[in-house]
Design an enzyme around this catalytic site. Structure first.
Site, PDB file in Angstrom:
ATOM      1  CE  LYS A 182      -6.742   2.199  -8.045  1.00 25.04           C
ATOM      2  NZ  LYS A 182      -5.945   3.441  -7.967  1.00 25.04           N
ATOM      3  N   GLY A 235       2.010  -2.426 -10.812  1.00 23.09           N
ATOM      4  CA  GLY A 235       2.310  -1.693  -9.583  1.00 23.09           C
ATOM      5  C   GLY A 235       3.289  -2.477  -8.741  1.00 23.09           C
ATOM      6  CB  SER A 236       4.335  -2.075  -5.259  1.00 21.55           C
ATOM      7  OG  SER A 236       3.066  -2.088  -4.641  1.00 21.55           O
ATOM      8  CB  THR A 237       6.031  -7.168  -5.282  1.00 26.20           C
ATOM      9  OG1 THR A 237       6.765  -7.155  -6.524  1.00 26.20           O
ATOM     10  CG2 THR A 237       5.867  -8.603  -4.833  1.00 26.20           C
ATOM     11  N   GLY A 240       0.290  -6.143  -5.553  1.00 24.20           N
ATOM     12  CA  GLY A 240      -0.057  -7.341  -6.337  1.00 24.20           C
ATOM     13  C   GLY A 240      -0.521  -8.468  -5.427  1.00 24.20           C
ATOM     14  CD  GLU A 258       3.517  -7.063 -16.791  1.00 25.75           C
ATOM     15  OE1 GLU A 258       4.726  -7.053 -16.511  1.00 25.75           O
ATOM     16  OE2 GLU A 258       3.015  -7.859 -17.594  1.00 25.75           O
ATOM     17  CB  CYS A 292       8.890  -1.486 -13.218  1.00 23.54           C
ATOM     18  SG  CYS A 292       8.705  -1.474 -15.006  1.00 23.54           S
ATOM     19  CD  GLU A 389      10.411  -1.459  -7.288  1.00 23.46           C
ATOM     20  OE1 GLU A 389       9.440  -1.681  -6.543  1.00 23.46           O
ATOM     21  OE2 GLU A 389      10.330  -1.530  -8.523  1.00 23.46           O
TER      22      GLU A 389
HETATM   23  P1  NAD Z   1       1.400   0.795  -6.086  1.00 20.79           P
HETATM   24  O1  NAD Z   1       1.423  -0.678  -6.026  1.00 20.79           O
HETATM   25  O2  NAD Z   1       1.431   1.560  -4.828  1.00 20.79           O
HETATM   26  O3  NAD Z   1       0.089   1.290  -6.853  1.00 20.79           O
HETATM   27  C1  NAD Z   1      -0.179   0.912  -8.195  1.00 20.79           C
HETATM   28  C2  NAD Z   1      -1.664   1.028  -8.433  1.00 20.79           C
HETATM   29  O4  NAD Z   1      -2.327   0.045  -7.656  1.00 20.79           O
HETATM   30  C3  NAD Z   1      -2.274   2.349  -8.020  1.00 20.79           C
HETATM   31  O5  NAD Z   1      -3.304   2.684  -8.929  1.00 20.79           O
HETATM   32  C4  NAD Z   1      -2.849   2.051  -6.653  1.00 20.79           C
HETATM   33  O6  NAD Z   1      -3.904   2.885  -6.271  1.00 20.79           O
HETATM   34  C5  NAD Z   1      -3.331   0.632  -6.864  1.00 20.79           C
HETATM   35  N1  NAD Z   1      -3.447  -0.192  -5.668  1.00 20.79           N
HETATM   36  C6  NAD Z   1      -2.668  -0.188  -4.560  1.00 20.79           C
HETATM   37  N2  NAD Z   1      -3.105  -1.123  -3.698  1.00 20.79           N
HETATM   38  C7  NAD Z   1      -4.162  -1.740  -4.288  1.00 20.79           C
HETATM   39  C8  NAD Z   1      -5.041  -2.786  -3.894  1.00 20.79           C
HETATM   40  N3  NAD Z   1      -4.914  -3.411  -2.724  1.00 20.79           N
HETATM   41  N4  NAD Z   1      -6.026  -3.159  -4.737  1.00 20.79           N
HETATM   42  C9  NAD Z   1      -6.163  -2.566  -5.942  1.00 20.79           C
HETATM   43  N5  NAD Z   1      -5.371  -1.548  -6.357  1.00 20.79           N
HETATM   44  C10 NAD Z   1      -4.373  -1.154  -5.546  1.00 20.79           C
HETATM   45  O7  NAD Z   1       2.590   1.210  -7.049  1.00 20.79           O
HETATM   46  P2  NAD Z   1       3.054   2.673  -7.464  1.00 20.79           P
HETATM   47  O8  NAD Z   1       3.784   3.287  -6.317  1.00 20.79           O
HETATM   48  O9  NAD Z   1       1.926   3.413  -8.091  1.00 20.79           O
HETATM   49  O10 NAD Z   1       4.083   2.314  -8.649  1.00 20.79           O
HETATM   50  C11 NAD Z   1       5.370   1.910  -8.436  1.00 20.79           C
HETATM   51  C12 NAD Z   1       5.473   0.399  -8.458  1.00 20.79           C
HETATM   52  O11 NAD Z   1       4.977  -0.090  -9.697  1.00 20.79           O
HETATM   53  C13 NAD Z   1       6.905  -0.094  -8.374  1.00 20.79           C
HETATM   54  O12 NAD Z   1       6.974  -1.210  -7.538  1.00 20.79           O
HETATM   55  C14 NAD Z   1       7.229  -0.469  -9.828  1.00 20.79           C
HETATM   56  O13 NAD Z   1       8.260  -1.411  -9.966  1.00 20.79           O
HETATM   57  C15 NAD Z   1       5.914  -0.992 -10.286  1.00 20.79           C
HETATM   58  N6  NAD Z   1       5.824  -0.946 -11.753  1.00 20.79           N
HETATM   59  C16 NAD Z   1       5.930  -2.119 -12.449  1.00 20.79           C
HETATM   60  C17 NAD Z   1       5.893  -2.105 -13.852  1.00 20.79           C
HETATM   61  C18 NAD Z   1       6.036  -3.380 -14.646  1.00 20.79           C
HETATM   62  O14 NAD Z   1       5.799  -3.369 -15.867  1.00 20.79           O
HETATM   63  N7  NAD Z   1       6.412  -4.493 -14.035  1.00 20.79           N
HETATM   64  C19 NAD Z   1       5.724  -0.881 -14.528  1.00 20.79           C
HETATM   65  C20 NAD Z   1       5.626   0.287 -13.781  1.00 20.79           C
HETATM   66  C21 NAD Z   1       5.659   0.238 -12.393  1.00 20.79           C
END
Ligand code: NAD
Length: 486
Positions: A182, A235-237, A240, A258, A292, A389
């Site tokens: 996804k 994605g975001s903490t 996660g 991650e 990130c 962040e």
């Molecule tokens: P986000 O957490 O909003 O979304 C990331 C993904 O998760 C999207 O596909 C979103 O639709 C999905 N998602 C959101 N809530 C969910 C849930 N409850 N269940 C399942 N899926 C869900 O993050 P974003 O705004 O897309 O990206 C930015 C964030 O990602 C920042 O916090 C950044 O630090 C982090 N990031 C981390 C790394 C790493 O390697 N550690 C790399 C890139 C980005």
């Protein structure tokens, strides 16, 4: 000439399931970061659609025998996929950039090229890693048999859509799994083409499926699905944590997370300051700070703080903001109007609380969502801009008197994703490196290289498990112990 016409692309909403595009209603309206124009829509996969994708993956595993075929065949097929990715890099790059923050000049040279390279890198693990004969007594023979999980789920963010997909798909498929991925609802298009190319390269239909949609409907349906054996999330903490909760509500399964960061860059008095300024500026200007690992907190020895500040002001100036589809653009937009507003809010409340914006501090006066490269000093210690962040081109600068204070400032309450150290003193570099609670430490540089063998991942609430490296391949396999009585 890499520039392209953003209106020339066909961007239908839908999913990619069992080797075919499945159109869906464009329920989420998408706006181009570069000019704010509405340009496409994203379909939301509901529980039934997610179920179809997972069932297709499960059936494809059985009928193709993907997990059991000679590993060399998996390797060869994935390498053909990488070839096709390179052959279609122009279209892939356009799909990657059109609505996102990725610049066409970077996407072609880096994101697409490196994705193909990494898929080949992980393909090579298929017939080289796994299993062992255990050193048991002579009356028994013990083996550790290495096996794929089955169907794994991958969830990726919007900031590097194709790179993040490649990080997850390469190792998962090489390890013999099927995948349902996804992508972010903001950037689904390059991942859809990536899956189509895999099937064109010969991957059995159903082994790689894409469902688009948001976290609350599609994401939850996917991570909670009974037939998903493992989840790999970036994605975001906050998301996660939500995923951990959802998985726990439905059962137990392994996951790698991650997550976010708020990474420090420590500059000692003996550092090559010009080199440090270039590296620091590069890290916060890249993708307009929407990475990130963005090194958002500069922590510098007070004796060289003024000199570094002047160098940083220079290194952060002269950017060329512009549309992502123009190959002359050097500075990315912010992904959405909402995120731009959030950055404006964080910066203006820091300034209202006493911080000084030495450069930037506001949005660019132009169409689209652009925030100026910003350098903040004199930020009050409790201000949120030092701990949250920002995900924008905003650097804060704090000073220290000695190494202990530098380490105390670097230590973040919840994040531990990456850190930078600039010094010519090797002993200090290694001493400080050991004390930093961080999944990655860069010394006298602040960027990844193309050494895909180095894993990436966080300490603390920046996540657990790794992408890249041997680690991610093994995270896509599970181990069965076998003991034979002779
Ligand atoms: P986000 O957490 O909003 O979304 C990331 C993904 O998760 C999207 O596909 C979103 O639709 C999905 N998602 C959101 N809530 C969910 C849930 N409850 N269940 C399942 N899926 C869900 O993050 P974003 O705004 O897309 O990206 C930015 C964030 O990602 C920042 O916090 C950044 O630090 C982090 N990031 C981390 C790394 C790493 O390697 N550690 C790399 C890139 C980005």
């Amino acid at each position: 000439m890499l520039s392209f016409d953003p209106n020339s692309l066909s961007l239908p909403a839908g999913h990619y399931i069992n080797g075919a595009f499945r159109p869906g209603p464009a329920e989420i309206e998408l706006f181009r970061a570069s000019d704010g124009a509405a340009y496409a829509g994203c379909a939301i996969a509901d529980v039934a659609t997610v179920d179809d994708a997972v069932e297709a993956a499960s059936a494809a595993l059985k009928t193709s025998g993907w997990g059991e075929v000679a590993p060399r065949e998996r390797r060869n097929l994935l390498c053909r996929w990488a070839d096709l990715i390179e052959a279609e890099s122009e279209l892939l790059a356009a799909l990657e950039c059109v609505g996102s923050t990725r610049l066409i000049s970077q996407a072609t040279r880096m994101d697409i090229a490196v994705t193909a390279e990494q898929i080949r890198f992980f393909a090579e693990f298929a017939d080289k890693e796994g299993g062992m004969v255990a050193p048991t007594g002579s009356e028994t023979m013990g083996m550790v048999v290495d096996e794929p999980y089955g169907v794994v789920a991958a969830i990726t963010p919007w900031n590097f859509p194709i790179s993040m997909a490649g990080w997850k798909l390469g190792p998962a498929l090489a390890a013999g799994n099927a995948v349902v991925i996804k992508p972010s609802e903001l950037t689904p298009f390059s991942t859809l083409l990536l899956a189509e190319l895999a099937v064109r390269a010969g991957l059995p239909s159903g082994l790689l499926n894409v469902v688009t949609g948001d976290g609350s409907i599609t994401g939850n349906a996917l991570t909670g699905h009974a037939r998903i054996a493992k989840v790999s999330f970036t994605g975001s903490t906050g998301a996660g944590r939500a995923i951990m909760g959802n998985i726990a509500r439905h059962g137990v399964k392994p996951m790698t997370l991650e997550l976010g960061g708020k990474s420090p860059q420590l500059v000692f008095a003996d550092a090559d300051l010009a080199m440090a300024a270039t590296a620091i500026a590069g890290s916060i200007l890249f993708n307009a700070g929407q990475a990130c690992v963005a090194g958002a907190r500069v922590i510098v020895d007070q004796r060289v703080a003024d000199e570094l500040t002047e160098l940083l002001k220079l290194a952060m100036s002269g950017v060329r903001p512009g549309p992502t589809w123009d190959d002359q653009t050097t500075f990315s937009p912010i992904v959405s109007a909402r995120q731009l507003e959030r950055i404006e809010g964080l910066v203006s409340s820091a300034v209202a609380a006493g911080a000084e914006a030495l450069i930037g501090g506001a949005a660019f006066d132009r169409a689209g969502y652009f925030f100026q490269p910003t350098l903040l000093t004199s930020v009050p210690r409790a201000n949120p801009i030092l701990s949250e962040e920002v995900f924008g081109p905003v650097l804060t600068l704090e000073t220290f008197e000695d190494e202990d204070e530098a380490l105390a400032l670097a230590d973040h309450e919840i994040y531990g994703l990456a850190a930078g150290i600039f010094t010519k003193d090797l002993s200090r570099a290694l001493r400080v490196m050991r004390k930093l609670e961080s999944g990655t430490v860069w010394i006298n540089r602040y960027s990844r290289s193309r050494d895909h063998i180095l894993p990436t991942g966080g300490y603390k609430q920046s996540g657990f498990g790794k992408d890249l490296g041997r680690e991610v391949y093994h995270a896509n396999r599970r181990q069965k112990s076998v003991l034979i009585q002779l």
